[in-house]
Design an enzyme around this catalytic site. Structure first.
Site, PDB file in Angstrom:
ATOM      1  N   GLY A  24     -17.415   0.243   0.486  1.00 41.97           N
ATOM      2  CA  GLY A  24     -16.099   0.726   0.088  1.00 41.97           C
ATOM      3  C   GLY A  24     -14.977   0.149   0.914  1.00 41.97           C
ATOM      4  O   GLY A  24     -13.992   0.840   1.214  1.00 41.97           O
TER       5      GLY A  24
ATOM      6  N   ASN B 232     -12.796  -2.266   0.250  1.00 45.61           N
ATOM      7  CA  ASN B 232     -11.673  -2.914  -0.430  1.00 45.61           C
ATOM      8  C   ASN B 232     -10.390  -2.087  -0.354  1.00 45.61           C
ATOM      9  O   ASN B 232      -9.325  -2.555  -0.752  1.00 45.61           O
ATOM     10  CB  ASN B 232     -12.009  -3.182  -1.901  1.00 45.61           C
ATOM     11  CG  ASN B 232     -12.325  -1.909  -2.657  1.00 45.61           C
ATOM     12  OD1 ASN B 232     -13.437  -1.418  -2.570  1.00 45.61           O
ATOM     13  ND2 ASN B 232     -11.355  -1.365  -3.384  1.00 45.61           N
TER      14      ASN B 232
ATOM     15  N   GLY C 118      -8.347   1.667   1.687  1.00 42.51           N
ATOM     16  CA  GLY C 118      -8.369   2.826   2.567  1.00 42.51           C
ATOM     17  C   GLY C 118      -8.953   2.576   3.941  1.00 42.51           C
ATOM     18  O   GLY C 118      -8.757   1.512   4.556  1.00 42.51           O
ATOM     19  N   ILE C 119      -9.683   3.571   4.438  1.00 39.65           N
ATOM     20  CA  ILE C 119     -10.264   3.511   5.778  1.00 39.65           C
ATOM     21  C   ILE C 119     -11.256   2.367   5.898  1.00 39.65           C
ATOM     22  O   ILE C 119     -11.335   1.696   6.934  1.00 39.65           O
ATOM     23  CB  ILE C 119     -10.930   4.859   6.106  1.00 39.65           C
ATOM     24  CG1 ILE C 119      -9.868   5.950   6.237  1.00 39.65           C
ATOM     25  CG2 ILE C 119     -11.748   4.777   7.388  1.00 39.65           C
ATOM     26  CD1 ILE C 119     -10.446   7.347   6.294  1.00 39.65           C
ATOM     27  N   GLY C 120     -12.031   2.123   4.838  1.00 40.70           N
ATOM     28  CA  GLY C 120     -12.995   1.034   4.885  1.00 40.70           C
ATOM     29  C   GLY C 120     -12.327  -0.315   5.070  1.00 40.70           C
ATOM     30  O   GLY C 120     -12.794  -1.158   5.844  1.00 40.70           O
TER      31      GLY C 120
ATOM     32  N   TYR D  66     -18.019  18.497  -2.857  1.00 41.75           N
ATOM     33  CA  TYR D  66     -17.630  17.553  -1.807  1.00 41.75           C
ATOM     34  C   TYR D  66     -18.165  18.017  -0.450  1.00 41.75           C
ATOM     35  O   TYR D  66     -18.745  17.212   0.303  1.00 41.75           O
ATOM     36  CB  TYR D  66     -16.110  17.441  -1.766  1.00 41.75           C
ATOM     37  CG  TYR D  66     -15.591  16.601  -0.625  1.00 41.75           C
ATOM     38  CD1 TYR D  66     -15.732  15.215  -0.633  1.00 41.75           C
ATOM     39  CD2 TYR D  66     -14.958  17.200   0.466  1.00 41.75           C
ATOM     40  CE1 TYR D  66     -15.253  14.443   0.417  1.00 41.75           C
ATOM     41  CE2 TYR D  66     -14.474  16.436   1.513  1.00 41.75           C
ATOM     42  CZ  TYR D  66     -14.631  15.063   1.486  1.00 41.75           C
ATOM     43  OH  TYR D  66     -14.160  14.314   2.541  1.00 41.75           O
TER      44      TYR D  66
END
Length: 285
Positions: free
Chosen positions: A10, A12, A14-16, A153
């Site tokens: 992941g 691409n 945000g945090i990643g 979640y």
């Protein structure tokens, strides 16, 4: 970190993406494991250093297997970062509830398949929301219960914590020098806060967004869990108010996340659901 290889799911956005950018800038060869190759290449184009983009869809176990089979050579660092947060009801290709399937089962399978190649560390991005989580091992995919986005979640984030604890137990028993850690990014204004479908979820996200930090702030705990001199099964959270932001530090976890029997039972169920097993030999006593 020079001449080391990191795989970040992941990455691409945000945090990643922030984590990948920081590691690549410090000499790490970063493999961006992403569902959308175009978005992955666009993210990589904004980074300095060595990057490689490969397709990985954590909502499809066949894709997880193909990704793992395509990798050769040692992997110093696996960062299980990708995730979904409070989506409308949905299923993965293999029929799992989206949050349990992507946040936990996809990463569970990926880790087991790559573990013979991993030489350093497995970091799983959890969340403070695990504190509210309960794990229904009789119905983890919400097939008999009415689906509720936040409990789903929280369950998946609790599963991340239990996975890290049981993975570390198994690594230690196998005599491996690899360690497993978990990171809580705090409140980060990533695209996860725009994912919820219900009116209540959208309202909650709108209230949380002004309290959130940016992507780079959210990546600090992941980077700490990935590179700091800390023991296995450490859980890294921001040190500020309500663990929303601040300097990374080792923090406590919920009673459920400390339950070793629950962790073992989740591991057994996850093996059955993903058809993957812990690949290292644990000596018999």
């Amino acid at each position: 970190m020079t001449n080391r290889t990191a795989i970040i799911t992941g990455s691409n956005s945000g945090i990643g993406r922030a984590t990948a950018r920081a590691l690549a800038a410090r000499g790490v060869r970063v493999v961006l494991a992403v569902r959308d190759l175009d978005r992955g290449h666009a993210a990589a184009a904004q980074m300095t250093g060595r990057t490689e983009v490969r397709r990985l869809d954590l909502a499809d176990l066949a894709s997880v297997r193909d990704f793992a089979a395509s990798l050769t050579g040692p992997v110093d660092l696996l960062i299980n970062n990708a995730g979904v947060m409070m989506p409308p009801p949905g299923r993965t290709v293999d029929g799992f509830e989206l949050q349990f399937g992507i946040n936990h089962l996809g990463h569970f399978a990926l880790t087991n398949l790559l573990l013979p190649q991993i030489t350093g560390r497995v970091v799983t991005v959890a969340a403070g929301g695990h504190q509210a989580g309960t794990l229904d091992l009789d119905d983890p995919n919400w097939e008999r219960r009415p689906y509720r986005p936040f409990p789903g979640y929280a369950q998946s984030k609790l599963a991340n914590m239990l996975f890290t604890a049981e993975l570390q137990r198994r690594l230690t028993a196998a005599g491996s020098t690899v360690i497993a850690t978990a990171a809580n990014p705090g409140l980060a204004a990533t695209n996860l806060l725009g994912h919820g479908g219900s009116a209540a979820t959208r309202i909650m996200n709108a209230l949380l967004r002004p309290l959130s930090q940016n992507d780079d702030g959210g990546a600090r705990t992941t980077l700490h869990a990935a590179t700091a001199d800390i023991p296995g099964d450490s859980y890294i959270s921001p040190s500020g108010f309500l663990q929303a932001r601040g300097r990374p530090r080792i923090t406590g976890r919920s009673a459920a996340a400390r339950d070793p029997e629950l962790a073992r039972r989740l591991w057994t169920l996850s093996e059955q659901l993903t058809h993957t097993t812990f690949p290292l030999r644990i000596p018999q006593r």
